[in-house]
Scaffold this motif. Sequence first.
Motif, mmCIF file in Angstrom:
data_model
loop_
_atom_site.group_PDB
_atom_site.id
_atom_site.type_symbol
_atom_site.label_atom_id
_atom_site.label_comp_id
_atom_site.label_asym_id
_atom_site.label_seq_id
_atom_site.Cartn_x
_atom_site.Cartn_y
_atom_site.Cartn_z
ATOM 1 N N ALA A 1 0.832 -1.210 0.000
ATOM 2 C CA ALA A 1 0.000 0.000 0.000
ATOM 3 C C ALA A 1 0.867 1.260 0.000
ATOM 4 C CB ALA A 1 -0.933 -0.002 1.207
ATOM 5 N N ALA A 2 1.967 1.241 0.735
ATOM 6 C CA ALA A 2 2.855 2.408 0.786
ATOM 7 C C ALA A 2 3.546 2.627 -0.555
ATOM 8 C CB ALA A 2 3.892 2.231 1.893
ATOM 9 N N ARG A 3 3.958 1.550 -1.207
ATOM 10 C CA ARG A 3 4.646 1.667 -2.502
ATOM 11 C C ARG A 3 3.726 2.196 -3.599
ATOM 12 N NH1 ARG A 3 7.368 -2.181 0.163
ATOM 13 N NH2 ARG A 3 9.581 -2.474 -0.225
ATOM 14 N N LEU B 1 2.024 0.409 13.107
ATOM 15 C CA LEU B 1 2.990 0.225 12.024
ATOM 16 C C LEU B 1 4.066 1.300 12.052
ATOM 17 C CD1 LEU B 1 0.226 -0.373 9.418
ATOM 18 C CD2 LEU B 1 1.982 -2.046 9.925
ATOM 19 N N ASP B 2 5.285 0.885 11.736
ATOM 20 C CA ASP B 2 6.405 1.800 11.534
ATOM 21 C C ASP B 2 6.906 1.597 10.114
ATOM 22 O OD1 ASP B 2 6.426 2.757 14.221
ATOM 23 O OD2 ASP B 2 7.531 0.973 14.844
ATOM 24 N N LEU B 3 6.985 2.693 9.347
ATOM 25 C CA LEU B 3 7.442 2.629 7.962
ATOM 26 C C LEU B 3 8.654 3.521 7.784
ATOM 27 C CD1 LEU B 3 4.016 3.096 6.131
ATOM 28 C CD2 LEU B 3 5.122 0.966 6.704
ATOM 29 N N GLU B 4 9.606 3.053 7.003
ATOM 30 C CA GLU B 4 10.766 3.849 6.644
ATOM 31 C C GLU B 4 10.758 3.980 5.131
ATOM 32 O OE1 GLU B 4 15.519 4.082 7.659
ATOM 33 O OE2 GLU B 4 14.371 2.329 8.274
ATOM 34 N N ILE B 5 10.686 5.234 4.661
ATOM 35 C CA ILE B 5 10.534 5.451 3.222
ATOM 36 C C ILE B 5 11.607 6.383 2.681
ATOM 37 C CG2 ILE B 5 8.047 5.068 3.328
ATOM 38 C CD1 ILE B 5 7.652 8.086 2.998
ATOM 39 N N VAL B 6 11.803 6.294 1.376
ATOM 40 C CA VAL B 6 12.635 7.223 0.616
ATOM 41 C C VAL B 6 11.683 7.917 -0.353
ATOM 42 C CG1 VAL B 6 14.526 7.445 -1.045
ATOM 43 C CG2 VAL B 6 14.646 5.720 0.777
ATOM 44 N N VAL B 7 11.724 9.251 -0.345
ATOM 45 C CA VAL B 7 10.814 10.000 -1.211
ATOM 46 C C VAL B 7 11.570 10.557 -2.407
ATOM 47 C CG1 VAL B 7 9.238 10.601 0.660
ATOM 48 C CG2 VAL B 7 11.096 12.153 0.086
ATOM 49 N N ASP B 8 10.841 10.803 -3.467
ATOM 50 C CA ASP B 8 11.413 11.428 -4.655
ATOM 51 C C ASP B 8 11.642 12.904 -4.383
ATOM 52 O OD1 ASP B 8 11.376 9.143 -6.351
ATOM 53 O OD2 ASP B 8 9.225 9.426 -6.674
ATOM 54 N N TYR B 9 12.719 13.448 -4.952
ATOM 55 C CA TYR B 9 13.014 14.865 -4.809
ATOM 56 C C TYR B 9 11.902 15.683 -5.474
ATOM 57 C CZ TYR B 9 15.182 19.405 -5.244
ATOM 58 O OH TYR B 9 15.424 20.745 -5.162
ATOM 59 N N ARG C 1 1.135 11.840 4.467
ATOM 60 C CA ARG C 1 -0.318 11.768 4.686
ATOM 61 C C ARG C 1 -0.949 10.727 3.762
ATOM 62 N NH1 ARG C 1 -2.094 16.433 2.536
ATOM 63 N NH2 ARG C 1 -2.521 15.258 0.655
ATOM 64 N N ASP C 2 -0.551 10.749 2.488
ATOM 65 C CA ASP C 2 -1.106 9.802 1.521
ATOM 66 C C ASP C 2 -0.718 8.359 1.863
ATOM 67 O OD1 ASP C 2 -2.186 11.987 0.229
ATOM 68 O OD2 ASP C 2 -0.703 11.993 -1.402
ATOM 69 N N VAL C 3 0.516 8.170 2.320
ATOM 70 C CA VAL C 3 0.949 6.825 2.725
ATOM 71 C C VAL C 3 0.106 6.352 3.901
ATOM 72 C CG1 VAL C 3 2.831 5.529 3.811
ATOM 73 C CG2 VAL C 3 3.296 6.972 1.824
ATOM 74 N N ARG C 4 -0.073 7.212 4.907
ATOM 75 C CA ARG C 4 -0.902 6.836 6.069
ATOM 76 C C ARG C 4 -2.310 6.440 5.636
ATOM 77 N NH1 ARG C 4 1.862 10.961 8.662
ATOM 78 N NH2 ARG C 4 3.157 10.123 10.332
ATOM 79 N N GLU D 1 -7.954 -2.664 13.486
ATOM 80 C CA GLU D 1 -7.940 -1.216 13.661
ATOM 81 C C GLU D 1 -6.485 -0.768 13.687
ATOM 82 O OE1 GLU D 1 -9.063 2.204 16.962
ATOM 83 O OE2 GLU D 1 -9.362 0.094 17.448
ATOM 84 N N VAL D 2 -6.137 0.167 12.822
ATOM 85 C CA VAL D 2 -4.776 0.698 12.782
ATOM 86 C C VAL D 2 -4.733 1.885 13.740
ATOM 87 C CG1 VAL D 2 -2.955 1.683 11.350
ATOM 88 C CG2 VAL D 2 -4.475 -0.070 10.410
ATOM 89 N N VAL D 3 -3.986 1.727 14.839
ATOM 90 C CA VAL D 3 -3.951 2.784 15.848
ATOM 91 C C VAL D 3 -2.905 3.846 15.542
ATOM 92 C CG1 VAL D 3 -4.935 1.399 17.702
ATOM 93 C CG2 VAL D 3 -2.475 1.390 17.364
ATOM 94 N N GLU D 4 -1.821 3.469 14.828
ATOM 95 C CA GLU D 4 -0.851 4.475 14.430
ATOM 96 C C GLU D 4 -0.007 3.966 13.274
ATOM 97 O OE1 GLU D 4 1.570 5.398 17.833
ATOM 98 O OE2 GLU D 4 2.752 3.586 17.655
ATOM 99 N N VAL D 5 0.414 4.915 12.447
ATOM 100 C CA VAL D 5 1.347 4.641 11.355
ATOM 101 C C VAL D 5 2.448 5.685 11.482
ATOM 102 C CG1 VAL D 5 1.691 4.488 8.867
ATOM 103 C CG2 VAL D 5 -0.471 3.744 9.852
ATOM 104 N N ASN D 6 3.599 5.269 11.993
ATOM 105 C CA ASN D 6 4.746 6.163 12.139
ATOM 106 C C ASN D 6 5.594 6.061 10.884
ATOM 107 O OD1 ASN D 6 4.094 6.867 14.868
ATOM 108 N ND2 ASN D 6 4.811 4.836 15.435
ATOM 109 N N ILE D 7 5.945 7.222 10.319
ATOM 110 C CA ILE D 7 6.706 7.248 9.074
ATOM 111 C C ILE D 7 8.023 7.976 9.311
ATOM 112 C CG2 ILE D 7 6.753 8.073 6.692
ATOM 113 C CD1 ILE D 7 3.692 7.791 6.702
#
Length: 161
Positions: A54-56, A101-109, A118-121, A135-141
């Motif tokens: 979903a994040a990708r 959930l904890d997510l580690e992402i690389v964003v485009d410049y 926000r969109d990933v969450r 129930e998703v209680v938190e999504v840390n990015i």
Amino acid sequence: MTDTTDRNRTQTSEGEQEPAVQTRKAPRRGGGDPAGRGRTTIADGVVEKIAGLAARDVVGVHAMGSGISRTFGAVRDRVPGSSKSVTRGVKAEVGEVQTALDLEIVVDYGVSISDVARDVRENVVAAVERMAGLEVVEVNIAVSDVKLPDEEDEEPEPRIQ
């Protein structure tokens, strides 16, 4: 006659009673709603896969995971028979009815990091709640890097095709 039989009789328009209709209830087996019988458990890895995919899907997410995990992932992906790790950069803690959930992402410049986060969450919460029913209680990015336009990808091209 018993009281039950009298209650099962109906009156006709002339005031006569019709014979009682015998009604039998089907025997109840197991008791209760079938959906409530038993327990469903969802592994952390299942939620991690759902969240990773979903994040990708979000525009502006270049990759998942830190530089080290992406490097190791690139090496692992080159091994014949291995599949691309969709859980890279995702950590889930799953309980009976909730998950965090904890997510580690690389964003485009050039993209707005706050908009991408926000969109990933939103995408991750919707996918996990719909598919896993948790129930998703938190999504840390954590944004660990920005992919510059002139940078080469860390995942090298394969030498053979």
